[in-house]
Design an enzyme around this catalytic site. Structure first.
Site, PDB file in Angstrom:
ATOM      1  N   ARG A 239       1.111  -0.957   0.387  1.00  0.00           N
ATOM      2  CA  ARG A 239      -0.298  -0.067  -0.349  1.00  0.00           C
ATOM      3  C   ARG A 239       0.603   0.904  -0.009  1.00  0.00           C
ATOM      4  NH1 ARG A 239      -3.010   1.150   5.248  1.00  0.00           N
ATOM      5  NH2 ARG A 239      -1.118   2.375   5.424  1.00  0.00           N
ATOM      6  N   HIS A 243      -4.077   4.720   4.585  1.00  0.00           N
ATOM      7  CA  HIS A 243      -5.087   4.151   4.555  1.00  0.00           C
ATOM      8  C   HIS A 243      -5.996   4.665   3.570  1.00  0.00           C
ATOM      9  CE1 HIS A 243      -8.462   1.920   5.502  1.00  0.00           C
ATOM     10  NE2 HIS A 243      -9.167   3.004   5.950  1.00  0.00           N
ATOM     11  N   TYR A 251       3.586   6.408   9.823  1.00  0.00           N
ATOM     12  CA  TYR A 251       3.854   5.160  10.625  1.00  0.00           C
ATOM     13  C   TYR A 251       4.867   4.056   9.833  1.00  0.00           C
ATOM     14  CZ  TYR A 251      -0.830   4.118   8.512  1.00  0.00           C
ATOM     15  OH  TYR A 251      -1.625   4.055   7.682  1.00  0.00           O
TER      16      TYR A 251
HETATM   17  C1  LIG Z   1     -15.649  -5.833  10.436  1.00  0.00           C
HETATM   18  C2  LIG Z   1     -14.485  -4.610   9.925  1.00  0.00           C
HETATM   19  N1  LIG Z   1     -14.020  -4.509  11.399  1.00  0.00           N
HETATM   20  C3  LIG Z   1     -12.969  -2.725  10.467  1.00  0.00           C
HETATM   21  C4  LIG Z   1     -13.566  -1.754   9.704  1.00  0.00           C
HETATM   22  C5  LIG Z   1     -12.700  -0.387   9.574  1.00  0.00           C
HETATM   23  N2  LIG Z   1     -12.152  -0.947   9.032  1.00  0.00           N
HETATM   24  C6  LIG Z   1     -11.729  -0.300   7.683  1.00  0.00           C
HETATM   25  S1  LIG Z   1     -10.500  -0.486   6.715  1.00  0.00           S
HETATM   26  C7  LIG Z   1      -9.805  -1.219   7.863  1.00  0.00           C
HETATM   27  C8  LIG Z   1      -8.217  -1.672   7.369  1.00  0.00           C
HETATM   28  C9  LIG Z   1      -8.202  -2.595   6.284  1.00  0.00           C
HETATM   29  O1  LIG Z   1      -7.105  -3.102   6.254  1.00  0.00           O
HETATM   30  P1  LIG Z   1      -6.575  -4.179   4.942  1.00  0.00           P
HETATM   31  O2  LIG Z   1      -8.039  -5.271   4.911  1.00  0.00           O
HETATM   32  O3  LIG Z   1      -5.118  -5.383   5.240  1.00  0.00           O
HETATM   33  O4  LIG Z   1      -7.340  -3.679   3.210  1.00  0.00           O
HETATM   34  P2  LIG Z   1      -6.166  -2.499   3.411  1.00  0.00           P
HETATM   35  O5  LIG Z   1      -7.025  -1.142   3.480  1.00  0.00           O
HETATM   36  O6  LIG Z   1      -4.749  -2.158   3.168  1.00  0.00           O
HETATM   37  O7  LIG Z   1      -6.913  -2.975   1.596  1.00  0.00           O
HETATM   38  C10 LIG Z   1     -10.833  -1.116   8.380  1.00  0.00           C
HETATM   39  C11 LIG Z   1      -9.719  -1.581   9.688  1.00  0.00           C
HETATM   40  C12 LIG Z   1     -14.363  -2.647   9.083  1.00  0.00           C
HETATM   41  N3  LIG Z   1     -14.336  -1.817   7.185  1.00  0.00           N
HETATM   42  N4  LIG Z   1     -14.810  -3.813   9.036  1.00  0.00           N
END
Ligand SMILES: Cc1ncc(C[n+]2csc(CCOP(=O)(O)OP(=O)(O)O)c2C)c(N)n1
Ligand SMILES: [Mg+2]
Length: 334
Positions: A239, A243, A251
């Site tokens: 990434r 976010h 970080y």
């Molecule tokens: C069940 C759930 N928990 C928390 C969230 C909040 N949230 C949205 S994106 C994210 C991080 C996701 O990381 P990853 O799955 O590695 O995907 P990336 O952002 O790296 O593409 C979080 C914690 C959510 N949408 N759904």
């Protein structure tokens, strides 16, 4: 499985389109014109494009917020994306939802679900429905490294494995889940090893190499279509942004970012095309130009498009009430 020259150029086009659309969105975001957040897929374009490109007409995808490349391959246009991000009345959701939160069933795309993991049981259900309807379709969905820690990931994959459903799950290991690094996400050394727990094949791939991604995805899709059940693909990628645009990713170790910058999927694929004499620099420049022109046109026209009227907030929210005995008709925005 060999791709023609035209197909190889098409992969390039989709990756470039993915990147340019997002670059323009960043400008609009900084001008305060994007409604809501902007979640980049910088550095991950090869994973989205290479996996979706392995699908055939009639297949169904459940993308996540970072899968712009997937929906472009499925036929979304820069117009859809620009009007949607600027919440215009002419956008696919009529300004009711933002970013990539919209589906197009006629293009085989169901709307993303924000609750991470939830798409996996949904897509398993679609794969099951397809089999019951003898459609021979393949369902594909994506999940982040963070999303693999959810209960829904486990339930969906387990069900799909037991039922031998035609489902391909692409786990995008991009190192981070918001500010949580991979090593704090799971004690497993990688995501692909989790496939064994479900009794299904797992394949790990260099997610920044679009041809390798396509090859692995194509094998998984072929397995699914021929009745051999689901595959878990782990795409090793990164990434490159926070976010979302509001996250400065303070970080993230700088050296790690720099290391992955050297593996940029678009630059790598450009080199592959040039060194293999598949395309000339002039040809690629012409593709880039036509994409820039198209996206610029769509930005301009989306900026001029009207915002939704206040009354529209109440429309298309609930299905119309159906009297007893009347056939159910679902109204769909044209
Ligand atoms: C069940 C759930 N928990 C928390 C969230 C909040 N949230 C949205 S994106 C994210 C991080 C996701 O990381 P990853 O799955 O590695 O995907 P990336 O952002 O790296 O593409 C979080 C914690 C959510 N949408 N759904
Ligand atoms: Mg992640």
């Amino acid at each position: 499985m060999d791709l023609t020259r035209d197909q190889k150029l098409e992969l390039y086009r989709y990756m470039r389109l993915n990147r340019v659309v997002e670059e323009r969105l960043v400008n609009l975001y900084r001008q305060g014109k994007v409604v809501g957040g902007l979640y980049r897929s910088l550095g991950q374009e090869a994973t989205s494009v290479g996996t979706a490109y392995a699908l055939a007409k009639g297949d169904i995808v459940g993308p996540l917020i970072r899968n712009l490349g997937v929906v472009l391959v499925m036929g979304y246009t820069p117009r859809d994306v620009m009007t949607q991000y600027m919440a215009r009345a002419t956008s696919p959701s009529g300004g009711k939802d933002c970013n990539l939160h919209f589906g197009k069933p006629e293009r085989g795309v169901i709307s993303p679900i924000s609750m991470l993991g939830a798409l996996i049981p949904v897509m398993a259900g679609i794969a099951l429905a397809g089999r019951m309807q003898k459609k021979n379709l393949v369902a594909m969905t994506w999940i982040g490294d963070g999303g693999t820690s959810t209960g829904a990931f486990h339930e969906g994959l387990n069900f799909a494995a037991v039922q031998k459903l035609p489902l391909v799950v692409v786990a995008e290991n991009n190192g981070w889940a918001y500010s949580t690094p991979f090593r704090k996400q799971t004690a497993a050394p990688n995501l692909v090893s989790k496939a064994a727990a479900y009794g299904i094949p797992g394949e790990q791939v260099d997610g920044n190499d679009v041809l390798a991604v396509y090859g692995v995805a194509r094998r998984a899709v072929d397995r699914a279509r021929s009745g051999e059940g689901p595959t878990l693909i782990e795409s090793l990628t990164y990434r490159m942004k926070g976010h979302a645009e509001h996250d400065a990713q303070a970080y993230v170790p700088k050296a790690e970012l720099e290391e992955w910058r050297q593996r940029d999927p678009l630059e790598r694929y450009t080199r592959v095309l040039l060194e293999s004499a598949t395309a000339t620099a002039d040809e690629l420049a012409a593709v880039d130009r036509s994409i820039s022109e198209e996206v610029d046109r769509e930005v301009e026209s989306a900026e001029k498009a009207p915002l939704p009227s206040p009354e529209a907030a109440n429309q298309d929210v609930y299905a119309p009430r159906v009297a007893e005995g009347e056939p159910v008709v679902v109204r769909r925005r044209s």
